[in-house]
Design a protein around this motif. Structure first.
Motif, mmCIF file in Angstrom:
data_model
loop_
_atom_site.group_PDB
_atom_site.id
_atom_site.type_symbol
_atom_site.label_atom_id
_atom_site.label_comp_id
_atom_site.label_asym_id
_atom_site.label_seq_id
_atom_site.Cartn_x
_atom_site.Cartn_y
_atom_site.Cartn_z
ATOM 1 N N THR A 1 -0.492 6.737 6.916
ATOM 2 C CA THR A 1 0.635 5.889 7.426
ATOM 3 C C THR A 1 0.249 4.355 7.096
ATOM 4 O O THR A 1 -0.484 3.965 6.509
ATOM 5 C CB THR A 1 0.886 5.729 9.132
ATOM 6 O OG1 THR A 1 1.864 5.246 9.448
ATOM 7 C CG2 THR A 1 -0.588 4.996 9.693
ATOM 8 N N SER A 2 1.255 3.481 7.342
ATOM 9 C CA SER A 2 1.476 1.942 7.102
ATOM 10 C C SER A 2 1.511 1.115 8.234
ATOM 11 O O SER A 2 2.155 1.544 8.990
ATOM 12 C CB SER A 2 2.597 1.805 5.907
ATOM 13 O OG SER A 2 2.973 0.362 5.982
ATOM 14 N N PHE A 3 0.995 -0.029 8.214
ATOM 15 C CA PHE A 3 1.125 -0.970 9.308
ATOM 16 C C PHE A 3 1.784 -2.079 8.685
ATOM 17 O O PHE A 3 1.459 -3.213 9.313
ATOM 18 C CB PHE A 3 0.027 -1.407 10.063
ATOM 19 C CG PHE A 3 -1.036 -0.183 10.691
ATOM 20 C CD1 PHE A 3 -0.368 0.732 11.488
ATOM 21 C CD2 PHE A 3 -2.531 0.059 10.224
ATOM 22 C CE1 PHE A 3 -1.161 1.753 11.934
ATOM 23 C CE2 PHE A 3 -3.140 1.111 10.731
ATOM 24 C CZ PHE A 3 -2.421 2.135 11.571
ATOM 25 N N PHE A 4 2.729 -2.034 7.616
ATOM 26 C CA PHE A 4 3.463 -3.338 7.133
ATOM 27 C C PHE A 4 4.427 -3.694 8.456
ATOM 28 O O PHE A 4 4.620 -3.016 9.168
ATOM 29 C CB PHE A 4 4.482 -2.404 6.206
ATOM 30 C CG PHE A 4 5.342 -3.434 5.361
ATOM 31 C CD1 PHE A 4 4.969 -4.248 4.268
ATOM 32 C CD2 PHE A 4 6.592 -3.614 5.982
ATOM 33 C CE1 PHE A 4 5.699 -5.117 3.809
ATOM 34 C CE2 PHE A 4 7.688 -4.383 5.403
ATOM 35 C CZ PHE A 4 7.378 -5.193 4.226
ATOM 36 N N PRO A 5 4.374 -5.055 8.429
ATOM 37 C CA PRO A 5 5.008 -5.463 9.903
ATOM 38 C C PRO A 5 6.355 -4.818 9.980
ATOM 39 O O PRO A 5 6.580 -4.641 11.501
ATOM 40 C CB PRO A 5 5.053 -6.847 9.357
ATOM 41 C CG PRO A 5 4.164 -7.268 8.385
ATOM 42 C CD PRO A 5 4.202 -6.077 7.418
ATOM 43 N N ALA A 6 7.228 -4.290 9.379
ATOM 44 C CA ALA A 6 8.513 -3.844 9.776
ATOM 45 C C ALA A 6 8.224 -2.263 10.153
ATOM 46 O O ALA A 6 9.326 -1.879 10.625
ATOM 47 C CB ALA A 6 9.418 -3.896 8.688
ATOM 48 N N LYS A 7 7.364 -1.702 10.006
ATOM 49 C CA LYS A 7 7.100 -0.390 10.382
ATOM 50 C C LYS A 7 7.192 -0.255 11.711
ATOM 51 O O LYS A 7 6.954 -0.987 12.444
ATOM 52 C CB LYS A 7 5.721 0.449 9.657
ATOM 53 C CG LYS A 7 5.726 0.242 8.180
ATOM 54 C CD LYS A 7 6.509 0.972 7.245
ATOM 55 C CE LYS A 7 6.605 0.522 5.861
ATOM 56 N NZ LYS A 7 7.078 1.381 5.042
#
Ligand SMILES: *Cc1c(COP(=O)(O)O)cnc(C)c1O
Length: 363
Positions: A178-184
């Motif tokens: 998974t990703s914790f990019f701010p918009a996720k």
């Protein structure tokens, strides 16, 4: 109006986020500080996986997953061409070939009916994307993979918090990323991501590759990388995670309300039986997408197009010989999808004006 409102979220949890980040400034262990392991324990528990290995981004995590499975030159990985570039880009980094199959026109996830015929003796893994926040049928995908002795890697960058038959995304396949990019759905304040697995051996490899391929200091057994998750970002995740399920529920409510209000005017993101959806993007589909998008812009409503061009049409993959026309459902989707403002703090009042503007634009 904002497409995704991170400021309201920050203000809502500000005291907890600030306290967690300040604690890191005080102890000064910015690389692999105690918050990193603490976030891994909390994330693994949330996802229902035995191990969580945090990493520096959702893209890096996918590459580390391929490396941990020894996927390299001449190996094939089956995936979708209608998505963000990361999942296929990392295959090129390890020398493997993305083998695309078309998507389902309603969920935009891989069409599982096409999966088995794409498997060859070189196939090493299936890498399905949970596009926009809903999982494809993993029971079927896992069964096909098991029959052919190949791995399944879930790209859950958009689906953290979603469920299928009561199990959470990141807890249903051999490896999940998974990703914790701010918009996720679960975002930090920079780049970040995580890998999940129940397999002890794979977990050890993922962990080693993340930190220069070593199982102990100054002893490098694998080709690794610097893929560590920043301590400050782990602190943000630790502050946000206790509120996350509430946000997931709120996303579900807002998404269902959008669909009830828009089902008569355009194709809405229907939720498959057994699934819950986190609506990382709330994406509708309409034939006159560009005109509707322009009209919404005029009304002050931000929208986005995920994704305007399929991967098999991207120059970086041209040497594989794919052509326009190879994946008609993906190509049609790229011309007709439109994502509307979506975040857990969206008010009914704003949602009503968005819906009114869509109805007005559709005519
Ligand atoms: C965002 C995203 C990624 C990559 O995550 P990063 O943290 O931005 O590297 C991978 N796959 C999908 C489907 C994504 O949406």
């Amino acid at each position: 109006m904002q497409f995704i409102d991170l400021k309201t979220q920050y203000e809502t949890y500000q005291s907890e986020i600030d306290a967690r980040m300040n604690a890191v400034m005080q102890h000064g262990r910015f690389i692999m500080g105690p918050e990193v392991a603490e976030s891994e324990t909390a994330l693994a528990e949330y996802a229902g996986a035995k191990h969580c290995i945090t990493v520096s981004s959702g893209t890096h995590s996918l590459e580390i997953a391929l490396r941990a499975l020894d996927i390299g030159p001449d190996d094939e990985v089956i995936t979708a061409p209608f998505t963000w570039i990361s999942s296929s880009e990392v295959m090129l980094l390890v020398g493997a070939k993305p083998v695309f199959i078309d998507v389902d026109p309603v969920t935009f996830n891989i069409n599982v009916d096409q999966l088995e015929s794409a498997i060859t003796p070189n196939t090493k893994a299936i890498l399905p994307i949970c596009l926009f926040g809903q999982m494809p049928d993993f029971e079927r995908i896992n069964a096909i993979a098991e029959k052919h002795g190949i791995a399944v890697i879930e790209d859950a960058a958009q689906s953290f918090g979603a469920t299928q038959n009561g199990k959470r995304s990141c807890g249903v396949t051999q490896i999940a990323s998974t990703s914790f990019f701010p918009a996720k759905p679960l975002g930090c304040y920079g780049d970040g991501g995580a890998l999940f697995t129940d397999d002890d051996e794979i977990a050890t490899k993922l962990r080693a590759i993340r930190t220069h391929g070593g199982t102990k200091r100054h002893h490098h057994t694998l080709v690794g990388t610097n893929g560590r998750f920043d301590t400050l970002q782990a602190a943000v995740i630790l502050a946000k995670l206790p509120h996350f399920q509430k946000e997931v529920d709120r996303r579900g409510t807002i998404g269902a309300r959008y669909s009830d209000l828009l089902r008569d005017v355009c194709q809405v993101p229907e939720v498959a039986d057994g699934n819950t959806h986190v609506y990382a993007q709330y994406t509708i589909r309409l034939p006159n997408r560009d005109a509707v998008s322009a009209s919404l812009k005029e009304a002050g409503i931000p929208t986005a197009i995920y994704y305007p061009k399929c991967l098999h049409e991207q120059p970086v993959f041209s040497h594989f010989g794919y052509d326009y026309g190879d994946f008609p459902e993906s190509e049609a989707a790229s011309k007709e999808v439109l994502s509307l403002p979506m975040h857990p703090f969206l008010t009914e009042c704003d949602q009503d004006s968005i819906v009114a503007a869509v109805k007005n634009a559709v005519g």
